[in-house]
Design a protein around this motif. Structure first.
Motif, mmCIF file in Angstrom:
data_model
loop_
_atom_site.group_PDB
_atom_site.id
_atom_site.type_symbol
_atom_site.label_atom_id
_atom_site.label_comp_id
_atom_site.label_asym_id
_atom_site.label_seq_id
_atom_site.Cartn_x
_atom_site.Cartn_y
_atom_site.Cartn_z
ATOM 1 N N LEU A 91 1.377 -6.432 -11.302
ATOM 2 C CA LEU A 91 1.959 -5.113 -11.654
ATOM 3 C C LEU A 91 2.094 -4.348 -9.909
ATOM 4 O O LEU A 91 1.010 -4.308 -9.287
ATOM 5 C CB LEU A 91 1.565 -4.188 -12.391
ATOM 6 C CG LEU A 91 1.594 -4.415 -14.079
ATOM 7 C CD1 LEU A 91 0.741 -3.653 -14.715
ATOM 8 C CD2 LEU A 91 3.046 -4.328 -14.343
ATOM 9 N N GLY B 61 2.126 -1.451 -7.574
ATOM 10 C CA GLY B 61 1.223 -0.158 -7.575
ATOM 11 C C GLY B 61 1.975 0.989 -7.562
ATOM 12 O O GLY B 61 3.391 0.889 -7.704
ATOM 13 N N ARG B 62 1.599 2.004 -7.948
ATOM 14 C CA ARG B 62 2.199 3.639 -7.795
ATOM 15 C C ARG B 62 2.478 3.851 -6.470
ATOM 16 O O ARG B 62 1.722 3.932 -5.829
ATOM 17 C CB ARG B 62 1.304 4.727 -8.446
ATOM 18 C CG ARG B 62 1.062 4.289 -10.115
ATOM 19 C CD ARG B 62 0.383 5.485 -11.000
ATOM 20 N NE ARG B 62 0.303 5.103 -12.126
ATOM 21 C CZ ARG B 62 -0.984 4.509 -12.583
ATOM 22 N NH1 ARG B 62 -1.922 4.661 -11.628
ATOM 23 N NH2 ARG B 62 -1.299 4.361 -13.657
ATOM 24 N N ARG B 63 3.805 4.306 -6.472
ATOM 25 C CA ARG B 63 4.771 4.841 -5.039
ATOM 26 C C ARG B 63 3.859 5.911 -4.795
ATOM 27 O O ARG B 63 3.713 6.938 -5.573
ATOM 28 C CB ARG B 63 5.758 4.933 -5.458
ATOM 29 C CG ARG B 63 6.884 4.530 -4.341
ATOM 30 C CD ARG B 63 8.362 4.618 -5.043
ATOM 31 N NE ARG B 63 9.234 3.771 -4.256
ATOM 32 C CZ ARG B 63 9.605 3.540 -3.018
ATOM 33 N NH1 ARG B 63 8.990 4.512 -1.959
ATOM 34 N NH2 ARG B 63 10.416 2.880 -2.528
ATOM 35 N N GLN B 64 3.522 5.975 -3.577
ATOM 36 C CA GLN B 64 2.890 7.345 -2.914
ATOM 37 C C GLN B 64 4.186 8.327 -2.702
ATOM 38 O O GLN B 64 5.032 7.858 -1.932
ATOM 39 C CB GLN B 64 2.216 7.056 -1.650
ATOM 40 C CG GLN B 64 0.764 6.824 -1.852
ATOM 41 C CD GLN B 64 -0.171 7.706 -2.322
ATOM 42 O OE1 GLN B 64 0.313 8.877 -1.977
ATOM 43 N NE2 GLN B 64 -1.188 7.325 -2.553
ATOM 44 N N VAL B 65 4.149 9.509 -3.061
ATOM 45 C CA VAL B 65 5.292 10.517 -2.885
ATOM 46 C C VAL B 65 4.854 11.021 -1.401
ATOM 47 O O VAL B 65 4.107 11.796 -1.270
ATOM 48 C CB VAL B 65 5.548 11.486 -4.003
ATOM 49 C CG1 VAL B 65 6.768 12.294 -3.522
ATOM 50 C CG2 VAL B 65 5.845 10.791 -5.357
#
Ligand code: 2U9
Length: 348
Positions: free
Chosen positions: A97, A99-103
């Motif tokens: 999956l 990864g979660r995007r860094q804002v």
């Protein structure tokens, strides 16, 4: 006593064999080995035995204790293993999956515009001067040739500061939030002899709030003072700025205007950088956009700061940063710059 110990060991063994979780194992440990546990109770009874019997029972008690500790450790290990096996058999972890995007944050368009304007003048040899936002009426108005009854000095337009709120070192004379960055140039001239070549970027405050005005906005002002400075040099400097900021194709025009601190004074337009002068939404079909104010420093201002006005001349200019940022990014509502919608601001 020996029988008691053997029975105790057997029962603990059976309890451990059926223990379903770590809590159950801990309960067995406490019931046998704990301070109030059964083994302790048996050992306390040993005082009544003969020395020979005591030695024999003591040996058995020690063996029972060792055996129990082993059983407890084994039961703990068995449960940990079962827990891991259950986790491994459960729903899998999809390592493919994304990864979660860094804002990441972004620089505010007003900050970016202010920095760009500053950089252009630094390349022309100006230096940056800064000063207080809470300012004396003297530096904000008086020294800049504002007459005592000038409408800008009205409480309606200017935020006054209660001097008592400033504590022990309350200054003489009215205190206010600066309405322009011009007092910084006044302070600069009071501190330095000519020649002076500074720009003053910063926040200013006006008692004004509607669709096109905010109580706080940003300005960049500039001041150049030396012997024999001319209006032609002012025009050349601002023309170079306009081409650096809006693009090499723009032309400038200077229209007569009035400010208390400059004489003569001018408002400066650039040809519309969007339509090239043909007429469009941004220039409201005039082909021109007003971007700056400017002029030659008034002799009374030189008088206030102790410069001999027969020995020096100077030019000054000022611009509103929010206005330039809006023009640059085609924003037609000032509130877009102050609502702090990070998605909107990052897209500019
Ligand atoms: C000193 C002497 C003269 C600064 C100047 C302007 C013209 C001007 C406006 C632009 C848009 C303010 O943000 S705005 O509303 N400014 O038109 N400012 S000349 O003149 C000075 C400054 C300091 C000692």
């Amino acid at each position: 006593m020996k029988e008691k110990l053997t029975a105790l060991l057997e029962r603990a063994r059976a309890d451990l064999a059926s223990a379903a979780d770590e809590k159950a194992v801990e309960a067995v440990r406490l019931s046998v080995l704990g301070k109030k546990g059964e083994l302790s109770a048996v050992l306390r009874g040993m005082g009544a035995l003969s020395p020979d019997e005591r030695r024999a029972v003591g040996e058995i008690a020690n063996r029972v204790k060792d055996e129990l500790e082993q059983q407890l450790a084994a039961a703990g290990a068995r449960l940990a293993e079962a827990k891991l096996a259950a986790e491994l058999a459960g729903p899998g972890l999809d390592v493919t999956l994304p990864g979660r995007r860094q804002v990441l944050g972004s620089r505010h368009p007003v900050s970016r515009t202010l920095e760009e304007i500053t950089a252009i003048f630094l390349r022309m040899g100006f230096t940056v001067a800064q000063g207080p936002e809470i300012e004396l009426d003297y530096y904000n108005f008086e020294a800049l040739n504002f007459p005592p009854d000038h409408p800008a000095r009205d409480m309606q337009d200017t935020f006054l500061v209660d001097p008592a709120s400033l504590g022990a070192q309350a200054p003489a004379g009215p205190v206010l939030l600066r309405t322009h960055t011009s007092p910084v140039q006044v302070r600069t001239m009071l501190a330095h002899k000519p020649p002076v070549r500074v720009i003053c970027p910063g926040k200013v405050y006006r008692c004004d709030s509607d669709l096109t005005h905010t109580p706080m906005f940003h300005q960049v002002e500039g001041l150049l003072v030396d012997a024999h400075v001319t209006f032609g040099e002012l025009k050349g400097t601002l023309d170079a700025f306009a081409r650096a900021f809006f693009g090499g194709a723009v032309k400038t025009r200077f229209r007569p205007s009035f400010f208390p601190f400059t004489e003569p004074s001018a408002e400066v337009d650039v040809t519309c950088f969007l339509c090239g002068g043909a007429g469009c939404r941004v220039c409201k079909n005039t082909g021109w956009i007003e971007v700056l104010g400017a002029g030659m420093v008034h002799p009374n201002v030189f008088e206030s700061v102790g410069y001999a006005h027969d020995a020096v001349t100077g030019f000054a200019f000022g611009m509103g940063v929010e206005r330039l940022a809006m023009l640059r990014h085609g924003i037609d509502d000032l509130r877009n710059l102050f609502d702090n919608d990070a998605r909107f601001l990052a897209r500019l």
